[in-house]
Design a protein around this motif. Structure first.
Motif, PDB file in Angstrom:
ATOM      1  N   ARG A  46      -4.952  -4.054  -2.833  1.00  0.00           N
ATOM      2  CA  ARG A  46      -4.153  -3.559  -1.702  1.00  0.00           C
ATOM      3  C   ARG A  46      -3.037  -2.678  -2.245  1.00  0.00           C
ATOM      4  NH1 ARG A  46       0.323  -4.596   1.133  1.00  0.00           N
ATOM      5  NH2 ARG A  46       0.190  -4.403   3.392  1.00  0.00           N
ATOM      6  N   CYS A  47      -3.018  -1.442  -1.797  1.00  0.00           N
ATOM      7  CA  CYS A  47      -1.966  -0.519  -2.233  1.00  0.00           C
ATOM      8  C   CYS A  47      -0.637  -0.910  -1.588  1.00  0.00           C
ATOM      9  CB  CYS A  47      -2.352   0.902  -1.830  1.00  0.00           C
ATOM     10  SG  CYS A  47      -1.105   2.126  -2.291  1.00  0.00           S
ATOM     11  N   PRO A  48       0.448  -0.961  -2.362  1.00  0.00           N
ATOM     12  CA  PRO A  48       1.740  -1.346  -1.779  1.00  0.00           C
ATOM     13  C   PRO A  48       2.325  -0.279  -0.847  1.00  0.00           C
ATOM     14  CG  PRO A  48       1.961  -0.883  -4.128  1.00  0.00           C
ATOM     15  CD  PRO A  48       0.497  -0.837  -3.812  1.00  0.00           C
ATOM     16  N   HIS A  49       1.719   0.893  -0.794  1.00  0.00           N
ATOM     17  CA  HIS A  49       2.227   1.922   0.117  1.00  0.00           C
ATOM     18  C   HIS A  49       1.803   1.634   1.556  1.00  0.00           C
ATOM     19  CE1 HIS A  49       2.257   6.357   1.558  1.00  0.00           C
ATOM     20  NE2 HIS A  49       3.423   5.767   1.800  1.00  0.00           N
ATOM     21  N   ARG A  50       0.553   1.828   1.877  1.00  0.00           N
ATOM     22  CA  ARG A  50       0.076   1.609   3.241  1.00  0.00           C
ATOM     23  C   ARG A  50      -1.092   0.635   3.309  1.00  0.00           C
ATOM     24  NH1 ARG A  50       1.382   6.329   6.372  1.00  0.00           N
ATOM     25  NH2 ARG A  50       3.608   6.637   6.073  1.00  0.00           N
ATOM     26  N   GLY A  51      -1.344  -0.088   2.246  1.00  0.00           N
ATOM     27  CA  GLY A  51      -2.345  -1.154   2.312  1.00  0.00           C
ATOM     28  C   GLY A  51      -3.775  -0.727   2.071  1.00  0.00           C
ATOM     29  N   MET A  52      -4.009   0.513   1.658  1.00  0.00           N
ATOM     30  CA  MET A  52      -5.375   0.968   1.363  1.00  0.00           C
ATOM     31  C   MET A  52      -5.980   0.107   0.250  1.00  0.00           C
ATOM     32  SD  MET A  52      -7.621   3.285   2.042  1.00  0.00           S
ATOM     33  CE  MET A  52      -8.802   4.510   1.484  1.00  0.00           C
ATOM     34  N   ARG A  53      -7.293  -0.117   0.319  1.00  0.00           N
ATOM     35  CA  ARG A  53      -7.949  -0.834  -0.781  1.00  0.00           C
ATOM     36  C   ARG A  53      -7.911   0.018  -2.048  1.00  0.00           C
ATOM     37  NH1 ARG A  53     -11.640  -4.975   1.117  1.00  0.00           N
ATOM     38  NH2 ARG A  53     -11.863  -4.765   3.369  1.00  0.00           N
ATOM     39  N   GLY A  65      -5.537   5.363  -9.378  1.00  0.00           N
ATOM     40  CA  GLY A  65      -4.978   6.156  -8.285  1.00  0.00           C
ATOM     41  C   GLY A  65      -5.506   5.681  -6.947  1.00  0.00           C
ATOM     42  N   CYS A  66      -4.619   5.614  -5.963  1.00  0.00           N
ATOM     43  CA  CYS A  66      -5.019   5.220  -4.609  1.00  0.00           C
ATOM     44  C   CYS A  66      -5.657   6.420  -3.914  1.00  0.00           C
ATOM     45  CB  CYS A  66      -3.806   4.733  -3.836  1.00  0.00           C
ATOM     46  SG  CYS A  66      -4.189   4.297  -2.122  1.00  0.00           S
ATOM     47  N   LEU A  67      -6.749   6.165  -3.222  1.00  0.00           N
ATOM     48  CA  LEU A  67      -7.491   7.256  -2.580  1.00  0.00           C
ATOM     49  C   LEU A  67      -6.697   7.906  -1.445  1.00  0.00           C
ATOM     50  CD1 LEU A  67     -10.282   8.666  -2.581  1.00  0.00           C
ATOM     51  CD2 LEU A  67     -11.003   7.021  -0.839  1.00  0.00           C
ATOM     52  N   TYR A  68      -5.800   7.166  -0.827  1.00  0.00           N
ATOM     53  CA  TYR A  68      -5.151   7.658   0.397  1.00  0.00           C
ATOM     54  C   TYR A  68      -4.111   8.748   0.098  1.00  0.00           C
ATOM     55  CZ  TYR A  68      -3.815   7.020   5.331  1.00  0.00           C
ATOM     56  OH  TYR A  68      -3.587   7.195   6.669  1.00  0.00           O
ATOM     57  N   HIS A  69      -3.030   8.399  -0.577  1.00  0.00           N
ATOM     58  CA  HIS A  69      -1.985   9.387  -0.859  1.00  0.00           C
ATOM     59  C   HIS A  69      -1.805   9.638  -2.349  1.00  0.00           C
ATOM     60  CE1 HIS A  69      -0.933   7.331   2.983  1.00  0.00           C
ATOM     61  NE2 HIS A  69      -0.868   8.585   3.394  1.00  0.00           N
ATOM     62  N   GLY A  70      -2.690   9.036  -3.147  1.00  0.00           N
ATOM     63  CA  GLY A  70      -2.725   9.349  -4.564  1.00  0.00           C
ATOM     64  C   GLY A  70      -1.673   8.692  -5.425  1.00  0.00           C
ATOM     65  N   TRP A  71      -0.966   7.693  -4.907  1.00  0.00           N
ATOM     66  CA  TRP A  71      -0.015   6.995  -5.779  1.00  0.00           C
ATOM     67  C   TRP A  71      -0.779   6.457  -6.986  1.00  0.00           C
ATOM     68  CZ3 TRP A  71       4.234   3.655  -2.999  1.00  0.00           C
ATOM     69  CH2 TRP A  71       4.902   4.451  -2.062  1.00  0.00           C
ATOM     70  N   GLN A  72      -0.145   6.563  -8.147  1.00  0.00           N
ATOM     71  CA  GLN A  72      -0.805   6.130  -9.381  1.00  0.00           C
ATOM     72  C   GLN A  72      -0.111   4.905  -9.967  1.00  0.00           C
ATOM     73  OE1 GLN A  72      -1.281   9.228 -12.269  1.00  0.00           O
ATOM     74  NE2 GLN A  72      -2.291  10.623 -10.830  1.00  0.00           N
TER      75      GLN A  72
HETATM   76  S1  FES Z   1      -1.888   3.862   0.913  1.00  0.00           S
HETATM   77 FE1  FES Z   1      -2.053   4.034  -1.232  1.00  0.00          FE
HETATM   78  S2  FES Z   1      -0.936   5.819  -1.706  1.00  0.00           S
HETATM   79 FE2  FES Z   1      -0.676   5.607   0.419  1.00  0.00          FE
END
Ligand code: FES
Length: 221
Positions: A46-53, A65-72
């Motif tokens: 779970r990404c701490p930004h918006r919860g994306m897997r 890297g998160c697929l949604y907004h690319g946080w690494q």
């Molecule tokens: S939800 Fe992962 S970078 Fe935004």
């Protein structure tokens, strides 16, 4: 022993790869950096930004890297880059929950509680153990254990050079992981088919003793 769960065969987590698994309902991402000798990381999926897997993500430059907004997120599980704000120093508090993980007996083992007392001797008498495959079995883990002749407080048994490990992804389902020692005995291909027949037998409620006997026969020199 029960606090360490065998969650995947190691061959399913190659260099630079990302895999999502479940352990007793907890969603976990396993990933490995794309460098020789990289070890497996096990984090909350779970990404701490918006919860994306994070298991939908990608490995780049030693980070996941998160697929949604690319946080690494680097190997320490801390966020090291927010691409929309590349000059911003990322607060240390932005990090993914990391679980304790070990690579043993051809398998990745995860502790949800952060246990340090990893059990010794999981590889049995064998010095080199190769992953074969994992098979989903649509029964509770207790029923699979019973079919394997595995004690309730164990997660792995050996039948000659063949290692069998189980974990529960969610209630009512089980994963059977098969590994084998390097050397003579049933081939990986034969073991893969054997695992499928065992799964079919357990799911249909038929007598699996003859299938287990095949394994014992194949283990004989
Ligand atoms: S939800 Fe992962 S970078 Fe935004």
């Amino acid at each position: 022993m029960e606090r360490w769960h065998p969650v995947s065969v190691l061959s399913d987590i190659g260099r630079g790869e990302v895999v999502g698994v479940r352990v007793e309902g907890h969603e976990i991402v396993l990933w490995r950096e794309d460098v020789p000798g990289a070890t497996v990381h096990a984090w909350e999926d779970r990404c701490p930004h918006r919860g994306m897997r994070l298991s939908f993500g990608f490995v780049r430059d030693g980070a996941l890297g998160c697929l949604y907004h690319g946080w690494q997120f680097g190997g320490t599980a801390r966020c090291r880059l927010i691409p929309a704000h590349p000059n911003v120093r990322v607060p240390a508090a932005i990090q993914v929950r990391a679980y304790a993980v070990r690579e043993q007996a051809g398998l990745a083992w995860v502790s949800l509680e952060g246990a340090e007392d990893f059990p010794a001797g999981l590889s049995g008498q064998w010095s080199r153990v190769m992953p074969v495959r994992s098979v989903h079995v649509a029964v509770g883990v207790a029923l699979l254990r019973h079919a394997l002749g595995m004690p309730a407080d164990e997660t792995m048994i050996w039948c000659g050079p063949v290692g069998l490990a189980v974990h529960a992804p969610v209630a009512g389902h089980a994963i059977l992981h098969v590994v084998r020692a390097h050397g003579p005995g049933l081939s990986a291909s034969a073991l893969s088919h054997w695992a499928e027949r065992l799964r079919d037998g357990v799911e249909s409620g038929s007598d699996t003793a003859p299938i287990m006997e095949e394994l014992a026969m194949g283990a004989r020199p």
